[in-house]
Design an enzyme around this catalytic site. Sequence first.
Site, PDB file in Angstrom:
ATOM      1  N   LEU A 143       3.505  -3.792   1.392  1.00  0.00           N
ATOM      2  CA  LEU A 143       3.601  -2.806   0.319  1.00  0.00           C
ATOM      3  C   LEU A 143       4.956  -2.851  -0.382  1.00  0.00           C
ATOM      4  CD1 LEU A 143       1.790   0.242   1.982  1.00  0.00           C
ATOM      5  CD2 LEU A 143       0.886  -1.349   0.271  1.00  0.00           C
ATOM      6  N   GLU A 146       5.134  -4.322  11.291  1.00  0.00           N
ATOM      7  CA  GLU A 146       5.767  -3.008  11.082  1.00  0.00           C
ATOM      8  C   GLU A 146       7.021  -2.835  11.934  1.00  0.00           C
ATOM      9  OE1 GLU A 146       4.933  -1.427   8.508  1.00  0.00           O
ATOM     10  OE2 GLU A 146       3.049  -2.476   8.170  1.00  0.00           O
ATOM     11  N   GLN A 204      10.337   1.531   4.495  1.00  0.00           N
ATOM     12  CA  GLN A 204       9.618   1.220   3.262  1.00  0.00           C
ATOM     13  C   GLN A 204       9.534   2.408   2.317  1.00  0.00           C
ATOM     14  OE1 GLN A 204       6.184  -0.723   5.523  1.00  0.00           O
ATOM     15  NE2 GLN A 204       6.199  -1.792   3.556  1.00  0.00           N
ATOM     16  N   GLY A 244      -0.454  -0.640   7.176  1.00  0.00           N
ATOM     17  CA  GLY A 244       0.644  -0.024   7.911  1.00  0.00           C
ATOM     18  C   GLY A 244       1.782   0.308   6.983  1.00  0.00           C
TER      19      GLY A 244
END
Length: 187
Positions: A96, A138, A51, A46
Site C-alpha cells: 500500500l 508486515e 505505513q 495487511g
Amino acid sequence: MALLDIVLYPDEPLTKVAAPVERFDEELRQLVNDMVETMYANDGLGLAAPQVGVSRRIVVIDYSDREQDEEPKLLVMINPRIEHAEGSIRWEEGCLSLPGLFREVQSHAVVDVVYQDVDGNPQRIHGEELLAVALQHEIDHLNGILFIDRLGPLKKRFALKEWKRLRAEELARRSEGRTEERGGVEQ
C-alpha cells in the site's frame, strides 16, 4: 473510526525501525481500529503502523480468501517478532506504500511469530505460504524494510525507476482528490 493517510515510499517512518508498544490502552485500540478500517478501504491484505506515519510495532492482517467470500480472518499483532522461519517461497508482492508496483520476492515458506494482542496478552501464530509471506512483509515494515529491499540490485533499480513514475501519478491522484473535496477550487 477514521481513515488514515498511507505514507508513500521513501517517506518517514517507512525506512526506520519502529518503537515497541508499551502501553495497552484505549489510544492503542483506536489506532488499531483506524488501521483496520484503512486497510480494508484500500483493499489491503495487511498494514503496519509505519505505513500510516506511526512509528510503533503494530500490524493488522486479514488473510481470508476474499475472492471466495470467506469470513474475515483478522490478526492484530502488537510487538510481533519471527521466532522461527524455514523453507523458501517466491511470491508476487505489492504494498500500500508503493501502490501499483508488484515484484516477485523470495521469502520463508513457513514462519512462527510471537506477538501480543491489544490487551498485552502473549500470542503465537504459525503461518505457511500466503500467511507466512504476509507476516514477513508486515514485520519487515516494522524494521524499516520494504519488499523492494529484498530484490537484487538490478531488479531493485528497475523497480525504483518504475516507482518514481508511479509515485508521481499517485501524488497527482491524491492532489486531485483533495481538490475535489474542497469543491474543485485550489486553495
